[in-house]
Design a protein around this motif. Structure first.
Motif, PDB file in Angstrom:
ATOM      1  N   ALA A  21       0.825  -1.496  -0.041  1.00 27.53           N
ATOM      2  CA  ALA A  21      -0.181  -0.567   0.242  1.00 27.53           C
ATOM      3  C   ALA A  21       1.154   0.973  -0.561  1.00 27.53           C
ATOM      4  O   ALA A  21       0.460   2.022  -0.918  1.00 27.53           O
ATOM      5  CB  ALA A  21      -0.453   0.028   1.279  1.00 27.53           C
ATOM      6  N   TYR A  22       2.300   1.217   0.975  1.00 33.93           N
ATOM      7  CA  TYR A  22       2.739   2.072   1.099  1.00 33.93           C
ATOM      8  C   TYR A  22       3.730   2.747  -0.279  1.00 33.93           C
ATOM      9  O   TYR A  22       3.914   3.777  -1.436  1.00 33.93           O
ATOM     10  CB  TYR A  22       3.960   2.222   1.571  1.00 33.93           C
ATOM     11  CG  TYR A  22       5.251   3.528   2.021  1.00 33.93           C
ATOM     12  CD1 TYR A  22       4.322   4.085   3.198  1.00 33.93           C
ATOM     13  CD2 TYR A  22       6.120   3.462   1.752  1.00 33.93           C
ATOM     14  CE1 TYR A  22       5.963   5.728   3.442  1.00 33.93           C
ATOM     15  CE2 TYR A  22       6.966   4.380   1.467  1.00 33.93           C
ATOM     16  CZ  TYR A  22       6.517   5.067   2.163  1.00 33.93           C
ATOM     17  OH  TYR A  22       7.235   6.083   2.455  1.00 33.93           O
ATOM     18  N   THR A  23       3.566   1.498  -1.265  1.00 28.73           N
ATOM     19  CA  THR A  23       4.405   1.796  -2.381  1.00 28.73           C
ATOM     20  C   THR A  23       3.793   2.632  -3.437  1.00 28.73           C
ATOM     21  O   THR A  23       4.239   3.058  -4.701  1.00 28.73           O
ATOM     22  CB  THR A  23       5.132   0.533  -2.808  1.00 28.73           C
ATOM     23  OG1 THR A  23       6.106   0.133  -2.073  1.00 28.73           O
ATOM     24  CG2 THR A  23       5.543   0.198  -4.394  1.00 28.73           C
ATOM     25  N   GLY A  28       7.949   3.611  -4.380  1.00 24.39           N
ATOM     26  CA  GLY A  28       8.870   2.260  -3.402  1.00 24.39           C
ATOM     27  C   GLY A  28      10.138   3.088  -2.532  1.00 24.39           C
ATOM     28  O   GLY A  28      10.122   4.112  -3.180  1.00 24.39           O
ATOM     29  N   SER A  29      10.389   2.038  -1.541  1.00 27.17           N
ATOM     30  CA  SER A  29      11.447   2.366  -0.815  1.00 27.17           C
ATOM     31  C   SER A  29      11.976   1.053  -0.976  1.00 27.17           C
ATOM     32  O   SER A  29      11.594   0.240  -0.217  1.00 27.17           O
ATOM     33  CB  SER A  29      10.569   2.504  -0.188  1.00 27.17           C
ATOM     34  OG  SER A  29      11.442   2.877   1.407  1.00 27.17           O
ATOM     35  N   PHE A  34      13.422  -4.124   1.761  1.00 24.08           N
ATOM     36  CA  PHE A  34      14.478  -5.012   1.555  1.00 24.08           C
ATOM     37  C   PHE A  34      14.117  -5.143   3.862  1.00 24.08           C
ATOM     38  O   PHE A  34      14.545  -6.627   3.245  1.00 24.08           O
ATOM     39  CB  PHE A  34      15.372  -3.973   1.953  1.00 24.08           C
ATOM     40  CG  PHE A  34      16.697  -5.272   2.754  1.00 24.08           C
ATOM     41  CD1 PHE A  34      17.986  -5.922   2.257  1.00 24.08           C
ATOM     42  CD2 PHE A  34      16.985  -4.546   4.443  1.00 24.08           C
ATOM     43  CE1 PHE A  34      18.912  -6.429   2.933  1.00 24.08           C
ATOM     44  CE2 PHE A  34      17.981  -4.847   4.767  1.00 24.08           C
ATOM     45  CZ  PHE A  34      18.830  -5.652   4.210  1.00 24.08           C
ATOM     46  N   ALA A  35      13.442  -4.970   4.255  1.00 24.96           N
ATOM     47  CA  ALA A  35      13.448  -4.925   5.362  1.00 24.96           C
ATOM     48  C   ALA A  35      12.133  -6.305   6.144  1.00 24.96           C
ATOM     49  O   ALA A  35      11.825  -7.149   6.651  1.00 24.96           O
ATOM     50  CB  ALA A  35      12.752  -4.159   6.540  1.00 24.96           C
TER      51      ALA A  35
END
Length: 52
Positions: A21-23, A28-29, A34-35
């Protein structure tokens, strides 16, 4: 499956939904993904350790 492994699985799936949802909304992050991959590997390891 032990309760701790179930809880870890729920956290991993919830984290996947949140990161996705954030992406979609903010872009993207790489660190978030990765986390999430690390969390997924920890979950997989917990399930594997419980089977042995």
């Amino acid at each position: 499956m032990p309760d701790s492994a179930k809880a870890l699985t729920v956290c991993t799936v919830t984290a996947l939904v949140v990161v996705t949802a954030y992406t979609v909304t903010l872009g993207g992050s790489g660190w978030l993904w990765f986390a999430w991959v690390v969390l997924g590997l920890v979950t997989l390891g917990a399930h594997t350790a419980r089977r042995n």
